[in-house]
Motif scaffolding. Structure first.
Motif, PDB file in Angstrom:
ATOM      1  N   GLU A 144      38.672  32.678  36.159  1.00 41.68           N
ATOM      2  CA  GLU A 144      37.929  31.572  35.551  1.00 41.68           C
ATOM      3  C   GLU A 144      38.736  30.272  35.530  1.00 41.68           C
ATOM      4  O   GLU A 144      38.169  29.183  35.518  1.00 41.68           O
ATOM      5  N   ASP A 145      40.038  30.389  35.481  1.00 40.74           N
ATOM      6  CA  ASP A 145      40.882  29.192  35.388  1.00 40.74           C
ATOM      7  C   ASP A 145      41.025  28.472  36.721  1.00 40.74           C
ATOM      8  O   ASP A 145      41.265  27.270  36.767  1.00 40.74           O
ATOM      9  N   GLY A 146      40.899  29.198  37.806  1.00 44.97           N
ATOM     10  CA  GLY A 146      41.142  28.608  39.099  1.00 44.97           C
ATOM     11  C   GLY A 146      42.629  28.407  39.333  1.00 44.97           C
ATOM     12  O   GLY A 146      43.472  28.930  38.586  1.00 44.97           O
ATOM     13  N   ILE A 147      42.966  27.674  40.351  1.00 44.41           N
ATOM     14  CA  ILE A 147      44.372  27.332  40.598  1.00 44.41           C
ATOM     15  C   ILE A 147      44.559  25.895  40.122  1.00 44.41           C
ATOM     16  O   ILE A 147      43.999  24.967  40.708  1.00 44.41           O
ATOM     17  N   GLN A 205      43.926  18.384  42.544  1.00 47.79           N
ATOM     18  CA  GLN A 205      45.005  19.315  42.213  1.00 47.79           C
ATOM     19  C   GLN A 205      44.436  20.557  41.549  1.00 47.79           C
ATOM     20  O   GLN A 205      45.013  21.117  40.619  1.00 47.79           O
ATOM     21  N   LEU A 206      43.291  20.957  42.048  1.00 44.75           N
ATOM     22  CA  LEU A 206      42.554  22.061  41.424  1.00 44.75           C
ATOM     23  C   LEU A 206      41.632  22.739  42.440  1.00 44.75           C
ATOM     24  O   LEU A 206      40.957  22.076  43.223  1.00 44.75           O
ATOM     25  N   ALA A 207      41.690  24.072  42.430  1.00 44.53           N
ATOM     26  CA  ALA A 207      40.674  24.850  43.147  1.00 44.53           C
ATOM     27  C   ALA A 207      40.047  25.766  42.118  1.00 44.53           C
ATOM     28  O   ALA A 207      40.757  26.442  41.385  1.00 44.53           O
ATOM     29  N   SER A 208      38.719  25.759  42.039  1.00 49.95           N
ATOM     30  CA  SER A 208      38.108  26.565  40.995  1.00 49.95           C
ATOM     31  C   SER A 208      36.807  27.191  41.468  1.00 49.95           C
ATOM     32  O   SER A 208      36.357  26.940  42.589  1.00 49.95           O
ATOM     33  N   LEU A 209      36.213  27.994  40.597  1.00 53.68           N
ATOM     34  CA  LEU A 209      34.991  28.717  40.964  1.00 53.68           C
ATOM     35  C   LEU A 209      33.833  27.783  41.285  1.00 53.68           C
ATOM     36  O   LEU A 209      32.937  28.158  42.034  1.00 53.68           O
ATOM     37  N   THR A 210      33.841  26.574  40.712  1.00 52.33           N
ATOM     38  CA  THR A 210      32.741  25.653  41.036  1.00 52.33           C
ATOM     39  C   THR A 210      32.711  25.331  42.536  1.00 52.33           C
ATOM     40  O   THR A 210      31.652  25.057  43.083  1.00 52.33           O
ATOM     41  N   ASP A 211      33.893  25.400  43.175  1.00 54.39           N
ATOM     42  CA  ASP A 211      33.943  25.095  44.615  1.00 54.39           C
ATOM     43  C   ASP A 211      33.202  26.132  45.451  1.00 54.39           C
ATOM     44  O   ASP A 211      32.722  25.831  46.545  1.00 54.39           O
TER      45      ASP A 211
END
Ligand SMILES: Nc1ncnc2c1ncn2[C@@H]1O[C@H](COP(=O)(O)OP(=O)(O)O)[C@@H](O)[C@H]1O
Ligand SMILES: [Mg+2]
Lengths: 301, 252
Positions: free
Chosen positions: A151-154, A245-251
């Motif tokens: 859930e947090d993503g990278i 600076q973020l990869a997350s589930l929304t992507d």
């Protein structure tokens, strides 16, 4: 009046649609380049970078829809998986940004090859369903896999140094990097559309059975354009991961797939530049008033 | 007839749609260099035969050979590359491409199976002169830069023939090339078919019997999926079963 056509026809019968790049398109390209070169001095660079990433994503998607005649409802899989790979490569492996984007794009290309070769056997709505099904698989893998951060993503993805030399931690430096990638991508898409290959694609879109009867192996062309589209969608996602600076589930969420459909349709799917407008409008709307676009929760900065 | 006289040969060709025999055990031999007509009432299975011969449909049973080669298991685009190109009953053009561009799509196939998406399309300029010649051949030069969707029905058919000819196929299958055409167009296309038949084989479905009588060397009459009669126009037109089939089911 001089005659420039190769047919030796009089000027009156010259091709109304010449093979060379029309001046209008050159002017639009020049205008876009000029705008995005100057804009970061007046507007938030992060906002502009977001616009550019989604412009590339929308154009990559529309290459498949508008010119391949294939409606994918799973492009988030390419955008998102590339985003994860790029973020992972930057954060865990400490790779330089150009390698992160390359690895992200490469992952999307491979995924595109796998999903594409299974999906192009289906037509119309069934094609869309197959792409959606695979994208959901990618979503659940992203949710469960150990390296995606659930859930947090990278988060806190470092931007590192371009070619190991140039520090991209300032937004302006990163802007230059994104600018080059996005415009190279757009130019490639334009080229694909206006290449001999693109001409066959248009023929397939216009009349598939006729293209077969002329001897074209339409499935190979469809697969090729699917992979190109997936790759560039990946390029957009990989770049976006470095910007935020973020990869997350929304992507990788299906809403992301829906959003890119909307961008392409809003701008006009049979036009080269339409999706650019569609992407810019939607990203701007989300930024100004996130609540005004309820279904589109993804990709808020 | 010896084997090499035959360019196309179907044996026991059968197609079943959900229990319904659209084509039932058809033997069809087409002589090299001939104009062969396939006629018969509506629903006789003519278009289905075309679909089977060009592999747009897979036969339920039977074999098909082209130039002595068994093509029963090949794919449709492969058949086209072997030199047998079909047209469609419903005019098949690329509507949003111009007339010249339509023909160029066919010419472009000479570049081989080429996926050069990085190359500018200006390389296709090399085909413009030839595309224009093909367009002139069917009398469409005044419409060369119109999109195909703007053309009248008869002109769309003419464009389709120009596009097919651009491939210089050894064999053409024309499905009702003159249906819905004005008389003047019928005459022009009829003359065109005659002129392109030199050195080629043509298999055509046509309802205009005077055209059939005028053009064809051999006529095969199909009814309810089966071959009813075969031979020259004189023979076939006097065959009582043919007369009955036509009167019984009605022209179409
Ligand atoms: N794809 C199909 N599925 C089911 N029935 C079909 C199909 N194609 C053709 N048929 C049927 O097969 C018969 C022969 O059709 P067709 O070959 O088009 O006839 P023709 O061209 O001689 O008028 C018709 O009864 C038609 O309804
Ligand atoms: Mg028919």
């Amino acid at each position: 009046m001089s005659d420039h056509t190769m047919t030796g026809r009089p000027a009156a019968q010259r091709a109304t649609r010449p093979l060379a790049i029309p001046p209008l398109h050159l002017a639009i390209f020049a205008g876009l380049l000029a705008f995005f070169a100057v804009a970061p001095f007046f507007l938030y660079p992060v906002f502009l970078m977001k616009v550019m990433c989604f412009v590339l994503f929308a154009c990559a998607f529309n290459l498949l829809l508008g010119y391949g005649g294939l409606l994918s409802f799973g492009h988030a899989a390419f955008f998102g998986s590339a985003s994860y790979v790029s973020a992972h490569a930057a954060k865990v492996w400490g790779l330089s940004p150009e390698l992160c984007v390359l690895m992200g794009s490469g992952t999307a290309a491979l995924l595109g090859l796998v999903i594409g070769s299974l999906a192009i056997r289906r037509q119309g709505i069934y094609f869309a369903m197959v792409t959606l099904a695979f994208a959901q698989m990618v979503y659940f893998i992203s949710l469960q896999a150990p390296f995606t951060g659930g859930e947090d993503g990278i988060q806190a993805v470092p931007r590192n140094r371009l070619f190991g030399i140039i520090n991209l931690s300032s937004d302006m430096a990163l802007y230059g990097f994104v600018f080059v990638i996005v415009f190279a991508g757009l130019f490639l898409i334009y080229r694909v559309i206006h290449s001999p290959f693109g001409q066959v694609l248009k023929a397939i879109r216009e009349n598939e059975a006729r293209s077969v009867s002329l001897g074209y192996q339409v499935n190979r062309y469809k697969l090729a354009v699917f992979v190109i589209s997936a790759t560039l969608a990946g390029t957009a996602g990989a770049t976006k991961a470095l910007v935020f600076q973020l990869a997350s589930l929304t992507d990788v969420h299906w809403a992301m797939s829906g959003e890119v459909v909307l961008m392409a349709l809003l701008g006009g799917m049979h036009t080269v530049f339409g999706p650019i407008v569609g992407a810019a409008i939607i990203v701007t709307m989300q930024t100004i008033s996130p609540a005004s676009a309820p279904g589109l929760q993804c990709c808020r900065a | 007839m010896t084997g090499s006289d035959l360019i196309l040969s179907a044996k026991g060709m059968t197609k079943q749609f959900a229990g319904f025999m659209a084509v039932n055990n058809v033997d069809l031999d087409v002589r090299r260099g001939s104009i062969h007509a396939l006629i018969g009432p509506n629903g006789a299975g003519k278009t289905t035969c075309f679909n089977l011969l060009t592999k747009f449909l897979q036969p339920t049973s039977g074999t098909i050979s082209f130039n002595g080669r068994d093509i029963t298991t090949l794919g449709a685009s492969e058949i086209a590359r072997l030199g047998m190109v079909r047209s469609f009953q419903i005019s098949a053009v690329f509507p949003k491409l111009t007339v010249i561009e339509n023909v160029r799509v066919a010419l472009q196939r000479r570049r081989g199976t080429n996926f050069d998406f990085w190359r500018a399309q200006t390389v296709l300029g090399e085909f413009d002169a030839e595309a224009m010649r093909r367009v002139e051949e069917v009398g469409l030069e005044d419409f060369a830069h119109h999109t195909a969707q703007e053309l009248s029905y008869g002109r769309k058919r003419a464009l389709e023939i120009a596009t097919t000819l651009a491939l210089e196929p050894e064999m053409l299958l024309l499905d009702e090339p003159m249906a819905g055409m004005a008389q003047a167009d019928v005459e022009r296309i009829s003359a065109l078919i005659k002129s392109i038949s030199a050195g080629r084989t043509i298999l055509m479905v046509e309802h205009n019997l005077s055209v059939v009588a005028d053009l064809s060397d051999t006529i095969t009459v199909l009814a309810r999926g089966q071959v009813l009669a075969e031979g020259g126009y004189e023979t076939v037109s006097k065959d009582p079963r043919v007369i009955e089939a036509y009167i019984g089911v009605g022209h179409g």
